[in-house]
Design an enzyme around this catalytic site. Structure first.
Site, PDB file in Angstrom:
ATOM      1  N   PRO A 136      59.534  -3.024  -1.488  1.00 31.09           N
ATOM      2  CA  PRO A 136      58.707  -4.157  -0.288  1.00 31.09           C
ATOM      3  C   PRO A 136      59.037  -4.774   0.446  1.00 31.09           C
ATOM      4  O   PRO A 136      59.399  -6.249   0.814  1.00 31.09           O
ATOM      5  CB  PRO A 136      57.811  -4.655  -1.338  1.00 31.09           C
ATOM      6  CG  PRO A 136      59.133  -5.154  -2.671  1.00 31.09           C
ATOM      7  CD  PRO A 136      59.120  -3.840  -2.366  1.00 31.09           C
ATOM      8  N   CYS A 137      59.213  -4.316   1.866  1.00 30.06           N
ATOM      9  CA  CYS A 137      59.837  -4.374   3.095  1.00 30.06           C
ATOM     10  C   CYS A 137      59.133  -5.537   3.956  1.00 30.06           C
ATOM     11  O   CYS A 137      59.833  -6.498   4.759  1.00 30.06           O
ATOM     12  CB  CYS A 137      60.605  -4.022   4.091  1.00 30.06           C
ATOM     13  SG  CYS A 137      59.557  -2.079   4.497  1.00 30.06           S
ATOM     14  N   HIS A 138      57.831  -5.113   3.430  1.00 29.27           N
ATOM     15  CA  HIS A 138      56.570  -6.342   4.407  1.00 29.27           C
ATOM     16  C   HIS A 138      56.777  -7.594   3.488  1.00 29.27           C
ATOM     17  O   HIS A 138      55.959  -8.575   4.582  1.00 29.27           O
ATOM     18  CB  HIS A 138      55.369  -5.471   4.182  1.00 29.27           C
ATOM     19  CG  HIS A 138      55.006  -5.108   2.530  1.00 29.27           C
ATOM     20  ND1 HIS A 138      55.485  -4.446   1.745  1.00 29.27           N
ATOM     21  CD2 HIS A 138      54.254  -6.097   1.473  1.00 29.27           C
ATOM     22  CE1 HIS A 138      55.030  -4.013   0.188  1.00 29.27           C
ATOM     23  NE2 HIS A 138      54.745  -5.006   0.531  1.00 29.27           N
TER      24      HIS A 138
END
Length: 168
Positions: A136-138
């Site tokens: 989850p880089c977001h």
């Protein structure tokens, strides 16, 4: 993106609310998830085989569908890091520790991996994350809480954060 992996890669596509996504796997696990349109750092897929029946790709598509429908908060997929330096892979592992519906900062990630002064390098590594959404880089924001870079585009990052906030 580093050089093309030697092992054969298989691909399929997934239709998400944010557009078509490219899924990639080898026999060891899921090697990547990218948005087809507007995604930075796309790999060269010319040597990949399309295989909609590949079990890892089918499972990834199913779990992404569950995520987008609000039924899934964590992914249970065998990730196989085909690309990336040891530093980048360390950063990507740290992203997995940011819980669904929560956010962290680039500085948080740098501190978590023991390189508190490497915030820019952490940001660059996050930008190369080959497992969009699944890793989850977001969920990473600027130090002041602002939305900053996302390889899939800030509109998608905004959607994903709102989606998780609504289903947390």
């Amino acid at each position: 993106m580093r050089a093309q992996p030697i092992a054969p890669l298989f691909q399929s596509h997934f239709s998400s609310p944010l557009g078509q996504m490219l899924l990639a796997a080898n026999e060891q696990g899921l090697t990547g998830v990218w948005f087809v349109q507007g995604q930075q750092h796309m790999p060269d897929t010319s040597g990949w085989q399309t295989n909609d029946k590949h079990p890892t790709l089918q499972t990834a598509a199913q779990q992404l569908a569950e995520y987008f429908s609000g039924e899934r908060q964590t992914f249970d997929l065998p990730l196989y890091p085909t690309w990336g330096t040891p530093f980048q892979r360390n950063v990507w592992q740290a992203l997995l520790r940011i819980p669904y519906g929560h956010t962290g900062t680039y500085g948080d990630i740098a501190r978590n991996i023991g390189t508190s002064k490497a915030v820019r390098a952490v940001g660059a590594a996050i930008g190369q994350n080959p497992h969009t959404i699944v890793v989850p880089c977001h969920r990473v924001l600027g130090a002041n809480g602002s939305l900053t870079g996302f390889a899939g585009g800030l509109d998608r990052k905004t959607f994903l954060l709102a989606h998780e906030a609504a289903h947390a």
